[in-house]
Motif scaffolding. Structure first.
Motif, PDB file in Angstrom:
ATOM      1  N   VAL A   1       2.918   1.210   7.762  1.00 14.47           N
ATOM      2  CA  VAL A   1       2.202   0.577   6.662  1.00 14.47           C
ATOM      3  C   VAL A   1       0.781   1.105   6.496  1.00 14.47           C
ATOM      4  CG1 VAL A   1       3.575  -1.527   6.702  1.00 14.47           C
ATOM      5  CG2 VAL A   1       1.534  -1.375   8.142  1.00 14.47           C
ATOM      6  N   GLY A   2       0.493   2.283   7.043  1.00 23.24           N
ATOM      7  CA  GLY A   2      -0.797   2.917   6.781  1.00 23.24           C
ATOM      8  C   GLY A   2      -0.879   3.337   5.319  1.00 23.24           C
ATOM      9  N   ASP A   3      -2.069   3.265   4.739  1.00 26.69           N
ATOM     10  CA  ASP A   3      -2.233   3.647   3.334  1.00 26.69           C
ATOM     11  C   ASP A   3      -1.777   5.076   3.079  1.00 26.69           C
ATOM     12  OD1 ASP A   3      -3.318   1.343   2.050  1.00 26.69           O
ATOM     13  OD2 ASP A   3      -5.228   1.699   3.030  1.00 26.69           O
ATOM     14  N   ASP A   4      -2.121   5.987   3.996  1.00 28.82           N
ATOM     15  CA  ASP A   4      -1.746   7.384   3.785  1.00 28.82           C
ATOM     16  C   ASP A   4      -0.234   7.561   3.810  1.00 28.82           C
ATOM     17  OD1 ASP A   4      -1.812   6.674   6.491  1.00 28.82           O
ATOM     18  OD2 ASP A   4      -2.389   8.678   7.167  1.00 28.82           O
ATOM     19  N   ALA A   5       0.437   6.881   4.737  1.00 30.28           N
ATOM     20  CA  ALA A   5       1.898   6.991   4.824  1.00 30.28           C
ATOM     21  C   ALA A   5       2.561   6.437   3.570  1.00 30.28           C
ATOM     22  CB  ALA A   5       2.406   6.254   6.066  1.00 30.28           C
ATOM     23  N   ILE A   6       2.067   5.305   3.085  1.00 27.77           N
ATOM     24  CA  ILE A   6       2.646   4.682   1.891  1.00 27.77           C
ATOM     25  C   ILE A   6       2.400   5.546   0.661  1.00 27.77           C
ATOM     26  CG2 ILE A   6       2.420   2.722   0.313  1.00 27.77           C
ATOM     27  CD1 ILE A   6       1.906   0.974   2.775  1.00 27.77           C
ATOM     28  N   GLN A   7       1.174   6.050   0.504  1.00 27.76           N
ATOM     29  CA  GLN A   7       0.868   6.846  -0.685  1.00 27.76           C
ATOM     30  C   GLN A   7       1.648   8.151  -0.703  1.00 27.76           C
ATOM     31  OE1 GLN A   7      -3.345   7.335  -1.308  1.00 27.76           O
ATOM     32  NE2 GLN A   7      -3.671   5.168  -1.745  1.00 27.76           N
ATOM     33  N   LYS A   8       1.790   8.789   0.456  1.00 27.16           N
ATOM     34  CA  LYS A   8       2.588  10.014   0.511  1.00 27.16           C
ATOM     35  C   LYS A   8       4.019   9.752   0.069  1.00 27.16           C
ATOM     36  CE  LYS A   8       0.061  12.457   4.176  1.00 27.16           C
ATOM     37  NZ  LYS A   8       0.117  12.901   5.599  1.00 27.16           N
TER      38      LYS A   8
ATOM     39  N   VAL B   1     -20.765  -4.569  -4.623  1.00 24.20           N
ATOM     40  CA  VAL B   1     -20.688  -3.127  -4.396  1.00 24.20           C
ATOM     41  C   VAL B   1     -19.660  -2.481  -5.318  1.00 24.20           C
ATOM     42  CG1 VAL B   1     -21.402  -3.368  -1.981  1.00 24.20           C
ATOM     43  CG2 VAL B   1     -18.975  -3.414  -2.547  1.00 24.20           C
ATOM     44  N   SER B   2     -19.586  -1.166  -5.265  1.00 19.37           N
ATOM     45  CA  SER B   2     -18.638  -0.421  -6.089  1.00 19.37           C
ATOM     46  C   SER B   2     -17.211  -0.643  -5.604  1.00 19.37           C
ATOM     47  CB  SER B   2     -18.963   1.072  -6.020  1.00 19.37           C
ATOM     48  OG  SER B   2     -18.714   1.566  -4.706  1.00 19.37           O
ATOM     49  N   ASP B   3     -16.249  -0.219  -6.410  1.00 18.23           N
ATOM     50  CA  ASP B   3     -14.842  -0.343  -6.031  1.00 18.23           C
ATOM     51  C   ASP B   3     -14.548   0.435  -4.750  1.00 18.23           C
ATOM     52  OD1 ASP B   3     -14.345  -1.941  -8.187  1.00 18.23           O
ATOM     53  OD2 ASP B   3     -13.472  -0.359  -9.434  1.00 18.23           O
ATOM     54  N   VAL B   4     -15.134   1.602  -4.624  1.00 13.56           N
ATOM     55  CA  VAL B   4     -14.902   2.420  -3.422  1.00 13.56           C
ATOM     56  C   VAL B   4     -15.426   1.709  -2.189  1.00 13.56           C
ATOM     57  CG1 VAL B   4     -15.498   4.565  -2.231  1.00 13.56           C
ATOM     58  CG2 VAL B   4     -14.869   4.619  -4.657  1.00 13.56           C
ATOM     59  N   GLU B   5     -16.645   1.170  -2.278  1.00 13.89           N
ATOM     60  CA  GLU B   5     -17.218   0.448  -1.148  1.00 13.89           C
ATOM     61  C   GLU B   5     -16.447  -0.838  -0.871  1.00 13.89           C
ATOM     62  OE1 GLU B   5     -19.575   1.615   0.905  1.00 13.89           O
ATOM     63  OE2 GLU B   5     -19.336   3.435  -0.286  1.00 13.89           O
ATOM     64  N   SER B   6     -15.976  -1.484  -1.925  1.00 13.38           N
ATOM     65  CA  SER B   6     -15.169  -2.695  -1.760  1.00 13.38           C
ATOM     66  C   SER B   6     -13.882  -2.387  -1.007  1.00 13.38           C
ATOM     67  CB  SER B   6     -14.845  -3.298  -3.127  1.00 13.38           C
ATOM     68  OG  SER B   6     -13.997  -4.426  -2.990  1.00 13.38           O
ATOM     69  N   ASN B   7     -13.269  -1.257  -1.334  1.00 11.33           N
ATOM     70  CA  ASN B   7     -12.049  -0.846  -0.632  1.00 11.33           C
ATOM     71  C   ASN B   7     -12.319  -0.597   0.849  1.00 11.33           C
ATOM     72  OD1 ASN B   7     -10.521  -0.994  -2.955  1.00 11.33           O
ATOM     73  ND2 ASN B   7     -10.609   1.197  -3.386  1.00 11.33           N
ATOM     74  N   LYS B   8     -13.472  -0.022   1.151  1.00  9.93           N
ATOM     75  CA  LYS B   8     -13.816   0.236   2.550  1.00  9.93           C
ATOM     76  C   LYS B   8     -13.961  -1.078   3.321  1.00  9.93           C
ATOM     77  CE  LYS B   8     -16.162   4.664   1.796  1.00  9.93           C
ATOM     78  NZ  LYS B   8     -17.464   5.375   1.859  1.00  9.93           N
ATOM     79  N   LEU B   9     -14.548  -2.074   2.681  1.00 11.16           N
ATOM     80  CA  LEU B   9     -14.666  -3.385   3.319  1.00 11.16           C
ATOM     81  C   LEU B   9     -13.285  -3.998   3.543  1.00 11.16           C
ATOM     82  CD1 LEU B   9     -17.685  -4.781   1.289  1.00 11.16           C
ATOM     83  CD2 LEU B   9     -17.657  -4.367   3.759  1.00 11.16           C
ATOM     84  N   SER B  10     -12.389  -3.826   2.590  1.00 11.10           N
ATOM     85  CA  SER B  10     -11.025  -4.325   2.739  1.00 11.10           C
ATOM     86  C   SER B  10     -10.321  -3.649   3.909  1.00 11.10           C
ATOM     87  CB  SER B  10     -10.233  -4.086   1.445  1.00 11.10           C
ATOM     88  OG  SER B  10      -8.899  -4.517   1.592  1.00 11.10           O
ATOM     89  N   VAL B  11     -10.531  -2.349   4.049  1.00 12.69           N
ATOM     90  CA  VAL B  11      -9.945  -1.616   5.180  1.00 12.69           C
ATOM     91  C   VAL B  11     -10.436  -2.205   6.499  1.00 12.69           C
ATOM     92  CG1 VAL B  11      -9.964   0.588   6.423  1.00 12.69           C
ATOM     93  CG2 VAL B  11      -9.527   0.558   3.964  1.00 12.69           C
ATOM     94  N   CYS B  12     -11.741  -2.464   6.588  1.00 14.76           N
ATOM     95  CA  CYS B  12     -12.296  -3.039   7.820  1.00 14.76           C
ATOM     96  C   CYS B  12     -11.676  -4.393   8.124  1.00 14.76           C
ATOM     97  CB  CYS B  12     -13.811  -3.183   7.702  1.00 14.76           C
ATOM     98  SG  CYS B  12     -14.706  -1.610   7.653  1.00 14.76           S
TER      99      CYS B  12
ATOM    100  N   GLY C   1      -6.217   0.963   5.582  1.00  9.42           N
ATOM    101  CA  GLY C   1      -6.442   1.898   6.661  1.00  9.42           C
ATOM    102  C   GLY C   1      -5.287   2.859   6.831  1.00  9.42           C
ATOM    103  N   THR C   2      -5.564   3.994   7.435  1.00 10.97           N
ATOM    104  CA  THR C   2      -4.531   4.988   7.681  1.00 10.97           C
ATOM    105  C   THR C   2      -3.615   4.537   8.814  1.00 10.97           C
ATOM    106  OG1 THR C   2      -5.829   6.187   9.330  1.00 10.97           O
ATOM    107  CG2 THR C   2      -6.136   6.817   7.008  1.00 10.97           C
ATOM    108  N   SER C   3      -2.491   5.208   8.939  1.00  8.50           N
ATOM    109  CA  SER C   3      -1.576   4.908  10.046  1.00  8.50           C
ATOM    110  C   SER C   3      -2.290   5.065  11.383  1.00  8.50           C
ATOM    111  CB  SER C   3      -0.364   5.847   9.984  1.00  8.50           C
ATOM    112  OG  SER C   3       0.388   5.633   8.816  1.00  8.50           O
TER     113      SER C   3
END
Length: 285
Positions: free
Chosen positions: A236-243, A190-201, A257-259
């Motif tokens: 350690v949520g992705d959104d918290a870290i990226q912000k 799958v694409s990188d975006v879809e791969s990232n979604k699988l990693s989140v799961c 995944g998000t916080s």
């Protein structure tokens, strides 16, 4: 957490007193921290933007070798705590697997400082805690938890450590059940975006398993333990870290995944106590 005087796992290898040899980022600091948050909890995907930032900042590497150092009394006590938590995960997962007619194979845990060699390659302490499916071992440099508290605002406390251990053991459970292998195969198609979604799961399911373990381990909880775990999950949520690291969020690059998601799935595992409720991949449909 009530842990003193209880069984400790024999699946522990404490390398903290050994001299360290290996490639580490010169200077540490922010460079090491950026790498830490990318690799947090052994995520399978890549955060390309942050990784590029890391590579741009990396000027040099150096090999550090230090003499063996005796463990302090505090170090020894922390080792005993970690061994007790690992023993608790063994007891709980043996029970859950037995209830479902399958056999649980216990993972090993390695405590280290500085750098370590694994079946998945070499790693520095900046990698944070991670699980290597190649040797079925959890690797932890306990200095990580100081960073988690001081840099990312987690409450700290012993149950924050227990949560991370349970999360990494959750990745071992995924390896035993074949989940991790199936995800890796799908990610290649799958694409990188879809791969990232699988990693989140995959990561959210490990959080669910940490909550599930906590459900079975409630008799050892003390006041404030759940709050410590939730605070660590939120930090350690992705959104918290990226912000914090880049001032804005890029949802398509999320790998953990998000916080809110991490707290939600830990909570679901804790409340239900039912492994069948942990299908995080259903959210992709």
């Amino acid at each position: 957490m009530k842990w003193e005087g209880r069984r400790q796992s024999s699946n522990m290898e404490d390398r903290r007193g050994m001299g360290t040899t290996g490639k580490v980022v010169a200077g540490g600091g922010l460079i090491g921290l950026v790498f830490l948050v990318i690799q947090m909890f052994m995520g399978g995907g890549d955060n390309a933007q942050l990784m590029q930032e890391l590579q741009n900042q990396m000027q040099q590497q150096q090999t550090e070798t230090g003499p063996a150092q005796p463990l302090s009394e505090a170090d020894q006590k922390m080792g005993e705590f970690v061994a007790t938590v690992l023993a608790d995960t063994e007891d709980v997962w043996h029970r859950i697997f037995e209830e479902n007619g399958i056999k649980y194979v216990e993972p090993k845990m390695v405590l280290f400082r500085g750098s370590v060699q694994t079946a998945c390659g070499g790693a520095s302490s900046a990698s944070g805690p991670f699980y290597c499916p190649g040797d079925q071992k959890v690797y932890m440099d306990l200095d990580f938890f100081d960073e988690l508290r001081t840099r990312f605002g987690a409450k700290g406390g012993d149950y924050a450590i227990a949560y991370v251990i349970a999360h990494e053991v959750g990745h071992h459970v995924q390896t035993l059940l074949g989940t991790s292998g199936e995800v890796r195969k799908l990610q290649q198609k799958v694409s990188d975006v879809e791969s990232n979604k699988l990693s989140v799961c995959l990561e959210l399911q490990a959080d669910f398993y940490a909550g599930l373990w906590t459900h079975y381990n409630q008799k050892y909880l003390e006041e404030g333990d759940i709050e410590e775990a939730l605070s660590a999950a939120q930090a350690v949520g992705d959104d918290a870290i990226q912000k914090k690291m880049q001032g804005h969020v890029v949802p398509d690059s999320f790998t953990h995944g998000t916080s809110e998601q991490r707290v939600k799935w830990f909570g679901k595992g804790f409340k239900t106590g039912d492994i069948k409720q942990g299908d995080t991949f259903a959210t992709l449909n």
